[in-house]
Design an enzyme around this catalytic site. Structure first.
Site, PDB file in Angstrom:
ATOM      1  N   HIS A 283       1.072  -1.062   0.212  1.00  0.00           N
ATOM      2  CA  HIS A 283      -0.132  -0.332  -0.124  1.00  0.00           C
ATOM      3  C   HIS A 283       0.628   1.352  -0.309  1.00  0.00           C
ATOM      4  O   HIS A 283       1.940   1.615   0.774  1.00  0.00           O
ATOM      5  CB  HIS A 283      -0.991   0.194   1.121  1.00  0.00           C
ATOM      6  CG  HIS A 283      -0.242   0.049   1.985  1.00  0.00           C
ATOM      7  ND1 HIS A 283       0.035   1.376   3.186  1.00  0.00           N
ATOM      8  CD2 HIS A 283      -0.147  -1.138   2.973  1.00  0.00           C
ATOM      9  CE1 HIS A 283       0.211   0.349   4.508  1.00  0.00           C
ATOM     10  NE2 HIS A 283       0.044  -0.649   4.654  1.00  0.00           N
ATOM     11  N   ASP A 295       5.617   0.624   6.432  1.00  0.00           N
ATOM     12  CA  ASP A 295       5.132   0.421   6.816  1.00  0.00           C
ATOM     13  C   ASP A 295       4.265   1.677   5.490  1.00  0.00           C
ATOM     14  O   ASP A 295       3.740   2.404   5.879  1.00  0.00           O
ATOM     15  CB  ASP A 295       4.617   0.427   7.771  1.00  0.00           C
ATOM     16  CG  ASP A 295       2.948  -0.004   7.633  1.00  0.00           C
ATOM     17  OD1 ASP A 295       2.140  -0.528   6.662  1.00  0.00           O
ATOM     18  OD2 ASP A 295       1.942   0.703   9.001  1.00  0.00           O
ATOM     19  N   GLU A 329      -4.770   2.129   2.842  1.00  0.00           N
ATOM     20  CA  GLU A 329      -5.129   0.217   3.235  1.00  0.00           C
ATOM     21  C   GLU A 329      -4.883   1.176   4.962  1.00  0.00           C
ATOM     22  O   GLU A 329      -6.159   0.812   5.674  1.00  0.00           O
ATOM     23  CB  GLU A 329      -4.054  -0.514   3.613  1.00  0.00           C
ATOM     24  CG  GLU A 329      -3.725  -1.185   4.152  1.00  0.00           C
ATOM     25  CD  GLU A 329      -3.665  -1.511   5.267  1.00  0.00           C
ATOM     26  OE1 GLU A 329      -4.096  -2.595   6.449  1.00  0.00           O
ATOM     27  OE2 GLU A 329      -2.380  -0.637   6.212  1.00  0.00           O
ATOM     28  N   GLU A 330      -4.754   2.530   5.395  1.00  0.00           N
ATOM     29  CA  GLU A 330      -4.504   2.121   6.639  1.00  0.00           C
ATOM     30  C   GLU A 330      -5.597   2.931   7.752  1.00  0.00           C
ATOM     31  O   GLU A 330      -6.441   2.717   8.640  1.00  0.00           O
ATOM     32  CB  GLU A 330      -3.260   3.795   7.023  1.00  0.00           C
ATOM     33  CG  GLU A 330      -1.865   3.344   6.819  1.00  0.00           C
ATOM     34  CD  GLU A 330      -1.163   2.002   7.909  1.00  0.00           C
ATOM     35  OE1 GLU A 330      -2.418   1.931   8.667  1.00  0.00           O
ATOM     36  OE2 GLU A 330      -0.169   1.567   7.585  1.00  0.00           O
ATOM     37  N   ASP A 357       2.830  -6.232   3.030  1.00  0.00           N
ATOM     38  CA  ASP A 357       2.930  -5.408   3.872  1.00  0.00           C
ATOM     39  C   ASP A 357       3.604  -5.685   5.209  1.00  0.00           C
ATOM     40  O   ASP A 357       1.792  -5.242   6.485  1.00  0.00           O
ATOM     41  CB  ASP A 357       1.455  -5.533   3.866  1.00  0.00           C
ATOM     42  CG  ASP A 357       0.576  -3.882   4.818  1.00  0.00           C
ATOM     43  OD1 ASP A 357       2.016  -2.738   5.160  1.00  0.00           O
ATOM     44  OD2 ASP A 357       0.204  -3.556   5.547  1.00  0.00           O
ATOM     45  N   HIS A 427       3.607   2.290  12.481  1.00  0.00           N
ATOM     46  CA  HIS A 427       2.713   3.620  12.493  1.00  0.00           C
ATOM     47  C   HIS A 427       3.643   5.062  13.675  1.00  0.00           C
ATOM     48  O   HIS A 427       2.959   5.439  14.138  1.00  0.00           O
ATOM     49  CB  HIS A 427       1.652   3.367  13.278  1.00  0.00           C
ATOM     50  CG  HIS A 427       0.573   2.631  12.486  1.00  0.00           C
ATOM     51  ND1 HIS A 427      -0.626   2.069  12.426  1.00  0.00           N
ATOM     52  CD2 HIS A 427       1.186   1.611  11.640  1.00  0.00           C
ATOM     53  CE1 HIS A 427      -0.807   0.897  12.025  1.00  0.00           C
ATOM     54  NE2 HIS A 427      -0.059   1.166  10.702  1.00  0.00           N
TER      55      HIS A 427
HETATM   56 ZN   LIG Z   1       0.516  -1.376   6.805  1.00  0.00          ZN
END
Ligand SMILES: [Zn+2]
Length: 471
Positions: A283, A295, A329-330, A357, A427
């Site tokens: 993503h 990520d 995606e997030e 991912d 994140h």
């Molecule tokens: Zn991800």
């Protein structure tokens, strides 16, 4: 001359065939790894995505820059087709940095590190100040009831388990606090929630992530933030000394109307079966803190690299191989849903989809959503991966973006890199280019390309009519 029985000749012939097949496969796989390790392109792409563009939250200018950049780079690869697939995405902005402190009666205040969770409402302009109730999870709310929760900030402090080898399982055991904690606490009259960051590491970096209010009306929505693990432990220890302390936080985040964005797609047309599709993807969006290198910048560049490796190694696929860089995606999965929706509309036959991912760390293998018979076939390829220390072939779980492609015949897979350090970065502001190792990233791309090569060559035709249910 003694006659050789026919069955023996047949056996020898079959054996020779199998051998040459597997020799050819070994050589082709070696070629894919060679190109990845000797002339890899993924790390340079990741450098640009991370350092020239940065965090790429859906609906942001950076997300659009990432769309433009990856499209232009795919166009340089001489693929048969590169295009953008429009998709409406949510737009949420953090605004000015958050600010928070703990105030114990009679003591000076202590600032703590927080980050608004994605999708959260802001605090009032003057911030929010209230007493705190610490819980170990959503299930504790009923135990304390409205009497003890109303008017307070609920502090979810269940840590990720450290005894689980697969850290994604530890994450899965806590993520409900982040995703649904606010909606659940609001039902008991809480005025806000603070959630312990989902990381094993005890440090000062809060980890954001998506949350949802479910069907709560706007008036009932309460602000939700992640607090760093170190400050979560500090807050917990302060509460043990004095339950009457105040927590103050101010957040300036905002939700906007949906905006248009894109999945970025490129493909190599199959030479024999162009109407059968194999997807490889990651993503393109990321959170706004850090630069989203693990990520999922890593998954994006590895997926692009798979198609480049095929080209450079001179491996012409029989089936059409697509790279899909999914948007959103997030905080919405809109890109994954859109891709599957369009694939269905066009009646495209997807036989296989592979997502990366789980970070750009040393690849260990793959997990699969597949039927027993499909999985057995894949497992028979394991020896080809042994020289590259790839050994993990397991059932269950693939990737969020490819999930919507699930049906009774498509095999779904996820690259499984070593997961021990992933949640140190996930994140958080520490998800940066420096935390990705070039060789590990390249090995991941070559490993993905090798699996795609085998699926393309052998397919799952022979087990198409297998009646058992997809697991
Ligand atoms: Zn991800």
């Amino acid at each position: 001359m003694k006659k050789i029985p026919f069955f023996l000749i047949l056996l020898l012939a079959l054996n020779a065939g199998a051998q040459s097949n597997s020799e050819a496969d070994s050589l082709n796989i070696r070629k894919l790894y060679d190109v990845a390790l000797l002339q890899g392109q993924g790390y340079a792409w990741l450098d640009h995505l991370s350092n020239k563009i940065g965090g790429r939250l859906s609906g942001s200018v950076n997300a659009q820059r990432a769309v433009d950049y990856t499209k232009a780079e795919l166009e340089k690869l001489g693929l048969d087709r590169v295009w953008l697939q429009p998709v409406m995405v949510p737009k949420w902005t953090r605004g000015n940095p958050e600010y928070a402190y703990i105030q114990s009666p009679g003591s000076p205040s202590n600032t703590v590190n927080i980050l608004a969770l994605g999708g959260s409402v802001a605090t009032p302009d003057t911030g929010l100040r209230a007493k705190v109730i610490e819980v170990q999870g959503i299930e504790d709310l009923a135990r304390y009831g409205k009497e003890q929760i109303e008017g307070k900030i609920v502090f979810y402090n269940r840590p990720m388990r450290t005894d689980l080898i697969h850290t994604f399982e530890a994450y899965g055991g806590c993520v409900d606090q982040r995703y649904s904690g606010a909606a659940e606490a609001a039902k008991y009259g809480a005025v806000g929630v603070i959630v312990r960051s989902l990381s094993h590491k005890i440090d000062d970096y809060p980890h954001t992530g998506s949350m949802s209010y479910g069907d709560l009306p706007n008036s009932k929505r309460i602000p939700a933030a992640a607090i760093s693990t170190k400050d979560a432990e500090y807050l917990s220890s302060m509460l043990k000394l004095n339950k009457d302390l105040d927590f103050y936080y101010k957040m300036n985040c905002r939700n906007f109307e949906d905006v248009e964005s894109y999945n970025v797609i490129g493909e190599i047309k199959g030479s024999e079966r162009p109407d059968e599709y194999i997807v490889v993807g990651g993503h393109l969006d990321s959170w706004d803190v850090g630069d989203g290198a693990h990520d999922d910048g890593a998954g994006v560049v590895q997926s692009m690299e798979v198609l480049r490796l095929f080209k450079e190694a001179g491996v012409r696929p029989k089936r059409t191989i697509r790279v899909v860089l999914f948007m959103n995606e997030e905080n919405g999965l809109r890109g994954g849903n859109k891709y599957a929706e369009v694939a269905k509309q066009n009646a495209e036959n997807h036989i296989f989809a592979l997502e990366s991912d789980s970070g750009g760390f040393t690849p260990r293998g793959f997990s699969f959503d597949a039927r027993d018979s499909q999985f057995e076939k894949i497992e028979s390829w394991k020896p080809l991966f042994e020289p590259y220390l790839i050994h993990y072939f397991a059932r269950g779980g693939s990737g969020a973006d490819i999930g919507p492609l699930r049906n009774e015949s498509t095999v779904l897979a996820g690259l499984r890199p070593d997961s021990q350090r992933y949640f140190d970065h996930h994140h958080a502001a520490t998800d940066t280019f420096e935390s990705v190792n070039k060789r590990e990233l390249e090995l991941g791309a070559a490993t993905m390309a090798s699996l795609v090569y085998l699926v393309d060559k052998y397919g799952f035709d022979d087990i198409k009519n297998d009646p058992e249910i997809l697991k």
